[in-house]
Design a protein around this motif. Structure first.
Motif, PDB file in Angstrom:
ATOM      1  N   SER A 182     -32.090 -43.573 -50.675  1.00  0.00           N
ATOM      2  CA  SER A 182     -31.454 -42.464 -51.410  1.00  0.00           C
ATOM      3  C   SER A 182     -32.230 -42.135 -52.684  1.00  0.00           C
ATOM      4  N   GLN A 183     -32.715 -43.178 -53.370  1.00  0.00           N
ATOM      5  CA  GLN A 183     -33.449 -42.910 -54.616  1.00  0.00           C
ATOM      6  C   GLN A 183     -34.855 -42.367 -54.328  1.00  0.00           C
TER       7      GLN A 183
ATOM      8  N   ARG B  27     -28.302 -38.018 -51.422  1.00  0.00           N
ATOM      9  CA  ARG B  27     -27.527 -38.745 -50.417  1.00  0.00           C
ATOM     10  C   ARG B  27     -26.376 -37.866 -49.947  1.00  0.00           C
TER      11      ARG B  27
ATOM     12  N   VAL C 151     -29.113 -38.130 -56.517  1.00  0.00           N
ATOM     13  CA  VAL C 151     -28.949 -39.548 -56.820  1.00  0.00           C
ATOM     14  C   VAL C 151     -30.187 -40.042 -57.569  1.00  0.00           C
TER      15      VAL C 151
ATOM     16  N   THR D 177     -25.408 -45.058 -55.674  1.00  0.00           N
ATOM     17  CA  THR D 177     -25.505 -44.188 -54.502  1.00  0.00           C
ATOM     18  C   THR D 177     -24.154 -44.183 -53.796  1.00  0.00           C
TER      19      THR D 177
ATOM     20  N   SER E 140     -21.947 -40.354 -59.697  1.00  0.00           N
ATOM     21  CA  SER E 140     -22.584 -39.107 -59.252  1.00  0.00           C
ATOM     22  C   SER E 140     -21.585 -37.958 -59.107  1.00  0.00           C
TER      23      SER E 140
ATOM     24  N   ASN F 140     -24.630 -32.283 -60.147  1.00  0.00           N
ATOM     25  CA  ASN F 140     -24.075 -32.166 -58.791  1.00  0.00           C
ATOM     26  C   ASN F 140     -22.986 -31.101 -58.721  1.00  0.00           C
TER      27      ASN F 140
ATOM     28  N   GLU G 288     -29.769 -50.225 -58.902  1.00  0.00           N
ATOM     29  CA  GLU G 288     -28.587 -49.445 -59.271  1.00  0.00           C
ATOM     30  C   GLU G 288     -28.036 -49.975 -60.593  1.00  0.00           C
TER      31      GLU G 288
END
Ligand SMILES: C[S@@+](CC[C@H](N)C(=O)[O-])C[C@H]1O[C@@H](n2cnc3c(N)ncnc32)[C@H](O)[C@@H]1O
Length: 319
Positions: free
Chosen positions: A101-102, A107, A116, A122, A160, A192, A243
């Motif tokens: 995801s990073q 994601r 993300v 995530t 997020s 987002n 994370e």
């Protein structure tokens, strides 16, 4: 959020055996299928469980195409500059264990695309259990109520914005507030919200748990708080080191934040309002007891796709 123990302890995560003959070699022409096969094998030997899927996602990203397009293009040669881009991603995945995801920067969650970064957790598939719980309670409370005021939702520890924005996408008339202790996380949540065209419907506030909404009450409070026990740090997969600690760990037993949430939530719920908390399955009974002690009623569990208890919900009494 599922935190599973490292499955393949003892494997050499940096074991690049064969890399000289792999995509790093400059002269050979590689097709899409050859690259996928090579990388899947390399990832498997590096201890990555989702080896084939990760290889496909990274190759699609490097080729700037859809993952499913790769199946049509199996025999297509990959250009040297595309392969360079891909190799850099593959190495970061295998050697540094950076989550896919990073590496992709996005994601999917609740069929929406979330940006993300290292600043946010995530979003995990099991958190959709909490979104389902929240939607079911939003419908139930709205049916019971003859109030004309908008339905008020609070998401504590929004990260997020995955939960708050999924609810915003489903409940266009709801008034949604989301808090987080982390300023960088709130910036991602705002980005987002912009990306999902819901910024004007989301209030984002920085602070500890309920402190930013000190005198307010809500019809529904949801939270996926940090709940990993510090004592378990040694059995966490290496990806977790990318994370934020603040998103993961909550004291020696993992319940430090949940206990405070449960103790304080009643002061912020309207009569008959619901609280839903995501947790680790083995914490379920302890949290159910805390809810009853705090004065909640109608305690219930919701299960994730692996049939494990993942969300505990409870209602604040009418009087
Ligand atoms: C497990 S993550 C959940 C993120 C997001 N809600 C999700 O489900 O993907 C927990 C979030 O809670 C935030 N957090 C941790 N302690 C907090 C506190 N005391 N008050 C507010 N937010 C907190 C973290 O910064 C992190 O964004």
């Amino acid at each position: 959020m599922r935190i599973s123990p490292v499955g393949k302890a003892g494997k050499d995560l940096c074991g690049m055996t064969g890399s000289a003959r792999g995509p790093a070699a400059g002269d050979k022409t590689w097709t899409v299928l050859e690259l996928l096969k090579w990388t899947t094998d390399y990832f498997s030997r590096s201890g990555i469980d989702s080896a084939r899927l990760d290889a496909e996602l990274l190759l699609a990203h490097a080729l700037e195409t859809e993952r499913l397009r790769l199946y049509i293009d199996y025999e297509k040669p990959v250009l040297p500059e595309e392969r360079d881009r891909y190799r850099a991603l593959v190495q970061r995945r295998a050697r540094e264990r950076v989550p896919v995801s990073q590496l992709l920067g996005v994601r999917e969650f609740w069929s929406l695309t979330f940006e993300v970064t290292r600043d946010v957790l995530t979003p995990r598939p099991e958190t959709e259990t909490l979104v389902e719980f929240a939607l079911s309670k939003a419908v139930a409370v709205a049916q019971d109520s003859d109030s004309v005021s908008p339905f008020r939702i609070l998401d504590v520890g929004t990260g997020s914005g995955a939960i708050a924005l999924s609810l915003a996408s489903e409940l266009p008339l709801a008034q949604i507030t989301a808090t987080d202790l982390s300023k960088p996380a709130l910036q991602i949540a705002a980005a987002n919200a912009d990306r999902l065209h819901t910024r004007e419907r989301l209030r984002l506030l920085e602070g500890d748990l309920f402190q930013p909404v000190a005198s307010e009450r809500f019809d529904l409070i949801v939270s996926n708080p940090p709940y990993v026990a510090r004592a378990d740090i040694g059995s966490c997969p290496p990806e977790l080191s990318h994370e934020p600690e603040m998103a993961l760990f909550a004291g020696q037993d993992g319940l430090e934040v949940i206990r405070r949430l449960v103790a304080e939530a009643g002061d912020h719920l309207s009569p008959g309002g619901w609280l839903g908390i995501e947790l680790s399955p083995e914490q379920t009974e302890r949290v159910e007891e805390e809810l009853v002690q705090a004065g909640f009623v109608d305690v219930e569990r919701r299960f994730d796709l692996a049939s494990r208890p993942r969300v505990v919900g409870a209602r604040w009494p009418m009087k």
